[in-house]
Design a protein around this motif. Structure first.
Motif, PDB file in Angstrom:
ATOM      1  N   LEU A   3       0.804  -1.226   0.000  1.00  0.00           N
ATOM      2  CA  LEU A   3       0.000   0.000   0.000  1.00  0.00           C
ATOM      3  C   LEU A   3       0.837   1.276   0.000  1.00  0.00           C
ATOM      4  O   LEU A   3       0.376   2.326  -0.438  1.00  0.00           O
ATOM      5  N   LEU A   4       2.077   1.194   0.477  1.00  0.00           N
ATOM      6  CA  LEU A   4       2.962   2.357   0.494  1.00  0.00           C
ATOM      7  C   LEU A   4       3.831   2.451  -0.752  1.00  0.00           C
ATOM      8  O   LEU A   4       4.623   3.374  -0.894  1.00  0.00           O
ATOM      9  N   ARG A  13      -0.218  -6.117   1.845  1.00  0.00           N
ATOM     10  CA  ARG A  13      -1.503  -5.846   1.202  1.00  0.00           C
ATOM     11  C   ARG A  13      -1.313  -4.968  -0.025  1.00  0.00           C
ATOM     12  O   ARG A  13      -0.868  -3.827   0.074  1.00  0.00           O
ATOM     13  N   PRO A  14      -1.660  -5.461  -1.212  1.00  0.00           N
ATOM     14  CA  PRO A  14      -1.594  -4.638  -2.425  1.00  0.00           C
ATOM     15  C   PRO A  14      -2.877  -3.831  -2.590  1.00  0.00           C
ATOM     16  O   PRO A  14      -3.896  -4.100  -1.949  1.00  0.00           O
ATOM     17  N   TRP A  15      -2.836  -2.832  -3.458  1.00  0.00           N
ATOM     18  CA  TRP A  15      -4.021  -2.050  -3.793  1.00  0.00           C
ATOM     19  C   TRP A  15      -4.930  -2.862  -4.708  1.00  0.00           C
ATOM     20  O   TRP A  15      -4.464  -3.666  -5.519  1.00  0.00           O
ATOM     21  N   ILE A  16      -6.229  -2.611  -4.624  1.00  0.00           N
ATOM     22  CA  ILE A  16      -7.172  -3.172  -5.595  1.00  0.00           C
ATOM     23  C   ILE A  16      -6.785  -2.624  -6.969  1.00  0.00           C
ATOM     24  O   ILE A  16      -6.409  -1.467  -7.097  1.00  0.00           O
ATOM     25  N   VAL A  45      -5.430  -7.541  -8.965  1.00  0.00           N
ATOM     26  CA  VAL A  45      -6.080  -7.703  -7.666  1.00  0.00           C
ATOM     27  C   VAL A  45      -7.523  -7.212  -7.762  1.00  0.00           C
ATOM     28  O   VAL A  45      -7.774  -6.081  -8.173  1.00  0.00           O
ATOM     29  N   VAL A  46      -8.468  -8.070  -7.387  1.00  0.00           N
ATOM     30  CA  VAL A  46      -9.883  -7.689  -7.419  1.00  0.00           C
ATOM     31  C   VAL A  46     -10.479  -7.568  -6.017  1.00  0.00           C
ATOM     32  O   VAL A  46     -11.503  -6.915  -5.837  1.00  0.00           O
ATOM     33  N   VAL A  63      -3.158 -11.455   4.929  1.00  0.00           N
ATOM     34  CA  VAL A  63      -4.075 -10.737   4.045  1.00  0.00           C
ATOM     35  C   VAL A  63      -4.581 -11.702   2.973  1.00  0.00           C
ATOM     36  O   VAL A  63      -3.785 -12.380   2.324  1.00  0.00           O
ATOM     37  N   PHE A  64      -5.897 -11.758   2.795  1.00  0.00           N
ATOM     38  CA  PHE A  64      -6.494 -12.546   1.725  1.00  0.00           C
ATOM     39  C   PHE A  64      -6.487 -11.701   0.464  1.00  0.00           C
ATOM     40  O   PHE A  64      -6.862 -10.527   0.490  1.00  0.00           O
TER      41      PHE A  64
END
Length: 107
Positions: free
Chosen positions: A31-32, A57-60, A88-89, A99-100
């Motif tokens: 996310l950063l 955690r990646p961005w949608i 990523v959806v 994180v899922f």
């Protein structure tokens, strides 16, 4: 996610998902914006996408590079893996370090 939501999502899927524990290597950005590489296992997989658990955690809508190894592979020998890109959806925090991530395959 409650049972009704889970069932509704399952019914809306067009591709049949199969539970599988294939080894993955995930390359992406958190996310950063910091790059990460993580080992993971598939939670489930279909012709159109897959899901797994990771720490970052990646961005949608982010694009991840994924190397998928056969479920029966004993190691992650470079030539035995298949490289794919996944968009990523959906993500969901399960625990502080879990994180899922659901992603669909990109062409």
């Amino acid at each position: 996610m409650d049972d009704k939501t889970s069932e509704r999502l399952r019914m809306n899927r067009t591709a049949r998902r199969v539970r599988q524990n294939s080894k993955l290597i995930i390359d992406g950005q958190d996310l950063l914006g910091y790059p990460f590489t993580e080992d993971a296992l598939t939670f489930d997989i279909s012709a159109s996408g897959f899901s797994f658990y990771i720490r970052n955690r990646p961005w949608i809508e982010d694009s991840l590079e994924i190397t998928i190894y056969p479920a029966e592979a004993r190691d992650t020998a470079y030539l035995s893996g298949r490289k794919r890109r996944g968009k990523v959806v959906r993500t969901g925090v399960i625990a502080e370090d879990k994180v899922f991530v659901a992603a669909r395959f990109e062409n």
